[in-house]
Scaffold this active site. Sequence first.
Site, PDB file in Angstrom:
ATOM      1  N   GLY A 161       0.824  -1.203   0.000  1.00  0.00           N
ATOM      2  CA  GLY A 161       0.000   0.000   0.000  1.00  0.00           C
ATOM      3  C   GLY A 161       0.857   1.250   0.000  1.00  0.00           C
ATOM      4  O   GLY A 161       1.938   1.282  -0.599  1.00  0.00           O
ATOM      5  N   GLU A 194       5.597  -3.336   1.078  1.00  0.00           N
ATOM      6  CA  GLU A 194       5.660  -3.144  -0.377  1.00  0.00           C
ATOM      7  C   GLU A 194       4.930  -1.846  -0.680  1.00  0.00           C
ATOM      8  O   GLU A 194       3.698  -1.824  -0.762  1.00  0.00           O
ATOM      9  CB  GLU A 194       5.003  -4.325  -1.089  1.00  0.00           C
ATOM     10  CG  GLU A 194       5.226  -4.335  -2.577  1.00  0.00           C
ATOM     11  CD  GLU A 194       6.692  -4.408  -2.920  1.00  0.00           C
ATOM     12  OE1 GLU A 194       7.201  -3.393  -3.464  1.00  0.00           O
ATOM     13  OE2 GLU A 194       7.332  -5.431  -2.644  1.00  0.00           O
ATOM     14  N   CYS A 215       1.928   0.676  -8.350  1.00  0.00           N
ATOM     15  CA  CYS A 215       3.082   1.265  -7.663  1.00  0.00           C
ATOM     16  C   CYS A 215       4.284   1.462  -8.573  1.00  0.00           C
ATOM     17  O   CYS A 215       5.152   2.293  -8.280  1.00  0.00           O
ATOM     18  CB  CYS A 215       3.463   0.410  -6.462  1.00  0.00           C
ATOM     19  SG  CYS A 215       3.788  -1.323  -6.878  1.00  0.00           S
TER      20      CYS A 215
END
Length: 500
Positions: free
Chosen positions: A207, A229, A263
């Site tokens: 997140g 992560e 991401c």
Amino acid sequence: MIQQDIKHFQMVDTPLEDIPKIHKTLRETFTSHKTLPIPYRQHLLLQLARMLQENHKAFSSAIHADLGKPPFEVYIGEINPMIDRAIISARRVPEWARERSYEGHADLPEPQKAWKPKVVPTPKGAVLVISPWNYPLILSIQATIGAIAAGCTVCLKLSEVTSNYAGCLQQLLPKYLDQDVIRVVCGGVPEVTKVLELKWDHIFYTGNGTIARIIAAAAAKHLTPLTLELGGKSPVIVDPKCDLELAAKRTLWGKVTNCGQICVSPDYVLISPSALPRYIDGLKKAYEEMYPADQGAALGSDSYAHIINLQHFNRIKGLLEKTKGKVLMGGRMDEERLKIEPTVILVKEGDVLLESETFGPILTIVELEEEGFIRKACDWVSERDHPLVLYLFSTDEQIQDEVRRHTTTGGLVFNDTFMQLDVKVLPFGGVGESGYGRQILENTFECFSYERSTVDIPAAAEEKIILRYPPYTDHSFKVECEPGLNVKIPESTPEGGLQV
């Protein structure tokens, strides 16, 4: 068991009073050693693969309902890789979990070889996986694969934002996997808060940094180890001498995938003035090829996802309203369908688009001076939080080496974007603000296990270690301590290092 209709898969919030019971069950299962046998772990991993294969249409439909994600992106980026990696993990787990002897290690003194030194990969226990909404399947299942392979029990907290996917997994998982080994928790802030009150043996969170700090603080109360992560602003550096049209096309593809909601999406581009016009032309050409105007462009395309919800739509819309940059491409929106077309904006340092990860279809362009461009680009990246990945478009090995030496990032990709995620044999993860810990296959296994060292000192060793016992004497010091002080230290120089 192929499902197509997702009406039956409505997410149900987990009752708060059930969460401690789930925790207790998972801990009791682990202490029973049920998950330790390798054949049992292999079966669970293959059951995960069967669940995804037999219900792929249900999962694809659910994710499309949540994100508008094209089925092609769901299969190539989520379902297929997880089937593949579950099968690989089942095949490889005997190797990963095998004890390793150190009796033949070059630095082991001869007398200690009889002590049978070895390392045994050992599961950590009952673990917690907290997954996000943007890639809901791969980011929940990938960590789960590693935890099961390691021999752990798993509490899987799914994002309530992708409620269709959460409901789908919540109802299908019990049909394939033992609920004493893996349990799903659904809900929002109250549910995740309750989960974090409990002591877990490892927490794996994917997140953003803001929530990661909350999770890290909760974990610290129990000294629980973490894998984080995260994300950040992943930059693109464009060498003026590269194939600018191809660089533009590959950058745009990385940005439009899942509408920029990932991401590793390229966040901003550092480019020289001489390269900018051709690069922009390349972006426009690639956009027209991917989303032809006569087919409705991006806003009307079935090959383009939408923003997850109105809250995030308004967040991105707000960024576009606040920026002082020049729009070079795109900018149109469709609030009813939660779509924002790929938008390219040229900005100057200090612009709002450079403050935090945009996490959407905005590609920010920053011009740096022509002279010494590559070093200036490296300095720009190094002066900011370490990103999850850096993309460099250059075939010049000297430039590649310069960027490698003068930047710190989780990953480094030359001449493409996004595709590092497809190289399943490499570790993936961040550094600093973009997270810590590594995942994918064996690396995920290692997240949820630890190396337990063991030795077995036989009675016959007594004559070799007899001088360790008090009372200490000059003789015992001379025999046991002086040799370590008299060892010859090799010569070395700053330029040549160790002189052999």
